[in-house]
Design an enzyme around this catalytic site. Structure first.
Site, PDB file in Angstrom:
ATOM      1  N   THR A 185       0.880  -1.313   0.052  1.00 26.88           N
ATOM      2  CA  THR A 185      -0.077   0.112   0.046  1.00 26.88           C
ATOM      3  C   THR A 185       0.983   1.090   0.149  1.00 26.88           C
ATOM      4  OG1 THR A 185      -1.671  -1.022   1.222  1.00 26.88           O
ATOM      5  CG2 THR A 185      -1.574   1.434   1.759  1.00 26.88           C
TER       6      THR A 185
ATOM      7  N   ARG B   5     -14.499  -7.429   1.257  1.00 22.63           N
ATOM      8  CA  ARG B   5     -13.606  -6.914   2.461  1.00 22.63           C
ATOM      9  C   ARG B   5     -12.995  -5.647   2.081  1.00 22.63           C
ATOM     10  NH1 ARG B   5      -7.983  -5.424   3.002  1.00 22.63           N
ATOM     11  NH2 ARG B   5      -7.420  -5.720   5.247  1.00 22.63           N
TER      12      ARG B   5
ATOM     13  N   THR C   9       0.378   1.125   6.994  1.00 21.95           N
ATOM     14  CA  THR C   9       0.430   0.162   5.930  1.00 21.95           C
ATOM     15  C   THR C   9       0.469  -1.536   6.710  1.00 21.95           C
ATOM     16  OG1 THR C   9       1.839  -0.741   4.149  1.00 21.95           O
ATOM     17  CG2 THR C   9       3.065   0.147   5.851  1.00 21.95           C
TER      18      THR C   9
HETATM   19  C1  SD4 Z   1      -5.175  -3.257   3.796  1.00 19.86           C
HETATM   20  N1  SD4 Z   1      -3.738  -2.039   4.972  1.00 19.86           N
HETATM   21  O1  SD4 Z   1      -5.960  -3.500   2.912  1.00 19.86           O
HETATM   22  C2  SD4 Z   1      -3.858  -2.513   3.655  1.00 19.86           C
HETATM   23  C3  SD4 Z   1      -2.989  -3.384   3.060  1.00 19.86           C
HETATM   24  C4  SD4 Z   1      -1.633  -2.876   3.204  1.00 19.86           C
HETATM   25  O2  SD4 Z   1       0.591  -2.856   2.741  1.00 19.86           O
HETATM   26  O3  SD4 Z   1      -1.193  -1.963   3.479  1.00 19.86           O
HETATM   27  N2  SD4 Z   1      -0.577  -3.608   2.707  1.00 19.86           N
HETATM   28  O4  SD4 Z   1      -5.433  -4.121   4.721  1.00 19.86           O
END
Ligand code: SD4
Length: 332
Positions: A192, A220, A243
């Site tokens: 992310t 989700r 993240t």
């Molecule tokens: C999530 N926080 O959808 C995000 C995924 C993420 O690095 O940050 N991945 O839960």
């Protein structure tokens, strides 16, 4: 008076002064953090999560040099990552949900606490710009699914298949080999982009965008589009973004928590660390539970912290254009 804590927070940003002081009767609550009196804030400055942040920061930096606001900077910065087909966790080329649908989450927030967000958005390459339209062109903060997609199309965004052949191939391989609904967010399954920027005027904005947890259950939504979880800005204090495993971030209202910890006088790295500690305290099973935070305060001080090793963030200011390894608690 002895038993109560007093918080004095003075933010005189126009003269570059930020003072935050807590005086408590008990030793454990005494925090002093204000050696900044009279110091000029380090601005402009940008930080963003993971390696792809380097490229995104460059674009955001150019925007700010052109005189654009931190809001423009973060939007155009993270759009680069969204449009990168080789990035498996954001926008075009992001890994799909269990059923092969790429569903995107994003949010944006400015120095006046305006914010906009989209979740479960499909077939639109740049959800961050749709989030900005939600913020600027509607009375709402958050739009999801089909409604968000229809809104985007009304605003001139074009529909596009975001499932690249490479991402489809990975998904099909996953289906063949591990047909389960819940793979983990671990050291291989992340990326992310969250970005925080402060412009010449000292205004802080942030953006966060993701395709979320790979092969997630359809429907989700993670932390990334949730103001206060994936991203939070309070221009009097600073900003933070997250993240990693969104479920854990939501549970403690992660980014808001980091900003509130800075309000209490903690430096950005310390604030991120305390939020990470809180996540660890709330979860009995920390296996594969990776979460990382980055934060910035009004002085242009920045920091990051994660549960596990391996988290880094990109920093760009007048002197630096580099990756910084965040401190962490556990080794993989
Ligand atoms: C999530 N926080 O959808 C995000 C995924 C993420 O690095 O940050 N991945 O839960």
């Amino acid at each position: 008076m002895k038993r109560r804590n007093f918080i004095t927070a003075v933010s005189l940003t126009s003269v570059g002064v930020f003072v935050a002081k807590i005086v408590g009767a008990k030793g454990d609550s005494i925090i002093e953090s204000s050696p900044n009196l009279g110091k000029e804030p380090n601005k402009p400055i940008i930080i963003s999560t993971w390696n792809h942040g380097l490229t995104a920061n460059k674009v955001a930096w150019k925007r700010m040099l052109m005189g654009n606001s931190s809001l423009d900077a973060v939007e155009f910065g993270v759009r680069v990552t969204e449009s990168d087909p080789d990035n498996r966790s954001v926008g075009l080329g992001g890994l799909p949900d269990r059923d092969g649908n790429v569903t995107l989450d994003a949010c944006i927030m400015d120095h006046e606490s305006n914010c906009g967000s989209v979740a479960y958005l499909q077939e639109i390459e740049n959800p961050i710009s749709v989030a900005r339209k939600v913020m600027e062109d509607t009375p709402h903060v958050m739009m999801v699914g089909k409604g968000a997609q229809d809104f985007a199309i009304e605003k001139g965004f074009v529909k596009k298949n975001l499932l690249t052949p490479e991402a489809k191939e990975e998904w099909m391989k996953w289906k063949r080999h591990k047909n389960i609904a819940t793979p983990t967010i671990n050291n291989e399954n992340h990326d992310t982009i969250g970005m925080l920027a402060m412009d010449e005027k000292g205004n802080i904005s942030g953006a966060c965008t993701t395709s979320g947890w790979a092969y997630k259950l359809p429907g989700r939504v993670g932390d990334s589009p949730i103001i206060g979880a994936g991203l939070f800005i309070d221009n009097e204090i600073g900003g933070a973004c997250a993240t990693g495993m969104g479920e854990a971030v939501i549970r403690i209202a992660g980014s808001h928590t980091v900003v509130e910890l800075m309000r209490q006088g903690h430096k950005p790295e310390e604030a991120c660390k305390l939020a990470v500690k809180r996540i660890q305290k709330k979860h009995k099973d920390l296996k594969n539970l990776q979460v990382g935070f980055i934060a910035m305060n009004k002085m242009g001080e920045v920091g990051g912290y994660s549960v596990y090793s391996g988290f880094n963030y990109a920093l760009k200011d007048k002197k630096n254009d580099k990756m910084v390894d965040a401190k962490y608690d556990l080794e993989w």
